[in-house]
Design a protein around this motif. Sequence first.
Motif, PDB file in Angstrom:
ATOM      1  N   ARG A  54       0.810  -1.198   0.058  1.00 22.88           N
ATOM      2  CA  ARG A  54      -0.079  -0.004  -0.156  1.00 22.88           C
ATOM      3  C   ARG A  54       0.737   1.441  -0.080  1.00 22.88           C
ATOM      4  N   ILE A  55       2.099   1.054   0.214  1.00 25.83           N
ATOM      5  CA  ILE A  55       3.080   2.281   0.362  1.00 25.83           C
ATOM      6  C   ILE A  55       3.212   3.195  -0.875  1.00 25.83           C
ATOM      7  N   PRO A  56       3.166   2.246  -2.099  1.00 29.44           N
ATOM      8  CA  PRO A  56       3.244   3.370  -3.477  1.00 29.44           C
ATOM      9  C   PRO A  56       2.107   3.750  -3.493  1.00 29.44           C
ATOM     10  N   LEU A  57       0.613   3.353  -3.306  1.00 31.90           N
ATOM     11  CA  LEU A  57      -0.346   4.016  -3.385  1.00 31.90           C
ATOM     12  C   LEU A  57      -0.495   5.309  -2.711  1.00 31.90           C
ATOM     13  N   TYR A  58      -0.023   5.340  -1.378  1.00 28.94           N
ATOM     14  CA  TYR A  58       0.090   6.224  -0.451  1.00 28.94           C
ATOM     15  C   TYR A  58       0.961   7.376  -1.047  1.00 28.94           C
ATOM     16  N   ARG A  59       2.137   6.919  -1.622  1.00 29.12           N
ATOM     17  CA  ARG A  59       3.259   8.068  -2.161  1.00 29.12           C
ATOM     18  C   ARG A  59       2.382   8.716  -3.417  1.00 29.12           C
ATOM     19  N   SER A  60       1.647   8.003  -4.318  1.00 31.11           N
ATOM     20  CA  SER A  60       1.092   8.296  -5.193  1.00 31.11           C
ATOM     21  C   SER A  60      -0.110   9.590  -4.910  1.00 31.11           C
ATOM     22  N   ILE A  61      -0.900   9.137  -4.063  1.00 36.50           N
ATOM     23  CA  ILE A  61      -1.845  10.243  -3.759  1.00 36.50           C
ATOM     24  C   ILE A  61      -1.150  11.382  -3.153  1.00 36.50           C
ATOM     25  N   SER A  62       0.029  11.153  -2.250  1.00 39.82           N
ATOM     26  CA  SER A  62       0.500  12.214  -1.647  1.00 39.82           C
ATOM     27  C   SER A  62       1.118  13.229  -2.818  1.00 39.82           C
ATOM     28  N   TRP A  63       1.801  12.648  -3.770  1.00 37.91           N
ATOM     29  CA  TRP A  63       2.318  13.218  -5.089  1.00 37.91           C
ATOM     30  C   TRP A  63       1.175  14.109  -5.846  1.00 37.91           C
ATOM     31  N   ILE A  64       0.137  13.557  -5.979  1.00 35.33           N
ATOM     32  CA  ILE A  64      -0.922  13.906  -6.829  1.00 35.33           C
ATOM     33  C   ILE A  64      -1.447  15.189  -5.938  1.00 35.33           C
ATOM     34  N   LEU A  65      -1.591  15.246  -4.847  1.00 37.71           N
ATOM     35  CA  LEU A  65      -2.139  16.263  -3.909  1.00 37.71           C
ATOM     36  C   LEU A  65      -1.022  17.561  -3.796  1.00 37.71           C
ATOM     37  N   GLY A  66       0.342  17.011  -4.006  1.00 36.43           N
ATOM     38  CA  GLY A  66       1.253  18.114  -3.857  1.00 36.43           C
ATOM     39  C   GLY A  66       2.102  18.079  -2.663  1.00 36.43           C
ATOM     40  N   PHE A  67       2.003  17.194  -1.872  1.00 34.79           N
ATOM     41  CA  PHE A  67       2.731  17.205  -0.741  1.00 34.79           C
ATOM     42  C   PHE A  67       4.133  16.578  -0.760  1.00 34.79           C
ATOM     43  N   ARG A  68       4.908  17.234  -0.118  1.00 33.28           N
ATOM     44  CA  ARG A  68       6.436  16.949  -0.133  1.00 33.28           C
ATOM     45  C   ARG A  68       7.027  16.129   0.974  1.00 33.28           C
ATOM     46  N   GLU A  69       6.404  16.500   2.011  1.00 33.15           N
ATOM     47  CA  GLU A  69       6.813  15.553   3.398  1.00 33.15           C
ATOM     48  C   GLU A  69       6.146  14.298   3.234  1.00 33.15           C
ATOM     49  N   LYS A  70       6.616  13.303   4.153  1.00 35.47           N
ATOM     50  CA  LYS A  70       6.290  11.926   4.121  1.00 35.47           C
ATOM     51  C   LYS A  70       4.953  11.858   4.986  1.00 35.47           C
ATOM     52  N   TYR A  71       4.775  12.535   5.923  1.00 33.03           N
ATOM     53  CA  TYR A  71       3.651  12.378   6.823  1.00 33.03           C
ATOM     54  C   TYR A  71       2.695  13.601   6.590  1.00 33.03           C
ATOM     55  N   SER A  72       2.640  14.222   5.553  1.00 36.09           N
ATOM     56  CA  SER A  72       1.680  15.518   5.475  1.00 36.09           C
ATOM     57  C   SER A  72       0.389  15.003   5.073  1.00 36.09           C
ATOM     58  N   LEU A  73       0.244  14.142   4.273  1.00 35.19           N
ATOM     59  CA  LEU A  73      -0.912  13.322   3.654  1.00 35.19           C
ATOM     60  C   LEU A  73      -1.643  12.698   4.984  1.00 35.19           C
ATOM     61  N   LEU A  74      -0.878  12.067   5.816  1.00 26.74           N
ATOM     62  CA  LEU A  74      -1.496  11.629   7.111  1.00 26.74           C
ATOM     63  C   LEU A  74      -1.954  12.369   8.046  1.00 26.74           C
ATOM     64  N   ASN A  75      -1.292  13.314   8.306  1.00 24.97           N
ATOM     65  CA  ASN A  75      -1.782  14.504   9.181  1.00 24.97           C
ATOM     66  C   ASN A  75      -3.120  15.127   8.681  1.00 24.97           C
ATOM     67  N   LEU A  76      -2.987  15.273   7.302  1.00 23.15           N
ATOM     68  CA  LEU A  76      -4.380  15.910   6.936  1.00 23.15           C
ATOM     69  C   LEU A  76      -5.291  14.950   6.888  1.00 23.15           C
ATOM     70  N   PHE A  77      -5.247  13.644   6.782  1.00 18.83           N
ATOM     71  CA  PHE A  77      -6.180  12.827   6.659  1.00 18.83           C
ATOM     72  C   PHE A  77      -6.692  12.654   8.218  1.00 18.83           C
ATOM     73  N   ILE A  78      -5.895  12.775   9.240  1.00 18.31           N
ATOM     74  CA  ILE A  78      -6.486  12.652  10.669  1.00 18.31           C
ATOM     75  C   ILE A  78      -6.844  13.556  11.197  1.00 18.31           C
ATOM     76  N   TRP A  79      -6.264  14.830  11.252  1.00 14.24           N
ATOM     77  CA  TRP A  79      -6.659  16.251  11.663  1.00 14.24           C
ATOM     78  C   TRP A  79      -7.861  16.970  10.914  1.00 14.24           C
ATOM     79  N   GLY A  80      -7.573  16.889   9.585  1.00 10.77           N
ATOM     80  CA  GLY A  80      -8.507  17.293   8.737  1.00 10.77           C
ATOM     81  C   GLY A  80      -9.867  16.454   8.724  1.00 10.77           C
ATOM     82  N   GLY A  81      -9.530  15.140   8.648  1.00 12.79           N
ATOM     83  CA  GLY A  81     -10.732  14.468   8.855  1.00 12.79           C
ATOM     84  C   GLY A  81     -11.632  14.368  10.111  1.00 12.79           C
ATOM     85  N   ALA A  82     -11.003  14.782  11.094  1.00 14.16           N
ATOM     86  CA  ALA A  82     -11.710  14.753  12.437  1.00 14.16           C
ATOM     87  C   ALA A  82     -12.262  15.833  12.430  1.00 14.16           C
ATOM     88  N   LEU A  83     -11.702  17.242  11.863  1.00 14.12           N
ATOM     89  CA  LEU A  83     -12.607  18.507  11.805  1.00 14.12           C
ATOM     90  C   LEU A  83     -13.761  18.295  10.890  1.00 14.12           C
TER      91      LEU A  83
END
Length: 252
Positions: A54-83
Amino acid sequence: MSSQASGTRVVSSLYGPDSYNIHEQLGDDNKNWQLGGGPNPQPEVPKTSHWQSRIPLYRSISWILGFREKYSLLNLFIWGGALVGFCLARSVTMNPHPARIASLLVPGEWFWFQRPLYKYNLFIHIYLTTLGGIGAPLQFLPAMRRRYVALHRLNGYGVLFCLIVGNICGSIIARRSFGGELNVQSAYYILGIMVVFSGIVGIYNVKRDTRRHRKWMLRMVVYFAAVISARLIMLASAQVVTDLGSYFSVCS
């Protein structure tokens, strides 16, 4: 003599006892095929685990959304999803029917919120903060900032308007929220000031300093989302107070 010696060394290195003889290997393979055993077994390729696939899929989604850091998409999913999840869960309070809204509020609040001053500000607060909370996580998508600048600005001004005006209206009804105790009033007033101040500073730095603008916008959303932690603390404290059985508070 030197050429013969060097030639001898080359021949011995190529056809020595430890050399790799392709003809012998082919002969062994033919023997195995004749005996029905098949070719020599090939080395096994290590299998990847379920999460590693699943790691290549996660990196692909992160690249499509424009994130450069490894955990940026995960933080958006957790905290943005909670909001977003909290705003959607509280969207049931957008129903203006008195019986419906009274059943969703804390006992005693609707007694005060029926008055025009609190009633109008209550529904403005609910509608605007719900819409602003849903649209806020979209502002932190790098792909949206870089490719769709007009949409980023339009959504940003909408989020700023919703959160600033919604928190001002929320500060007005804070006088009677959760019984209107002094500690509740002070907490809501301070939180409202922090959200509004951060939003104003963020607007001021839109074209002056982009990095500072992003920092203050992030602060505003974090202050606004503090209500999620407050709700969890309220649920835990309500259970503790109920178990004590000897705590009383006077509603103002």
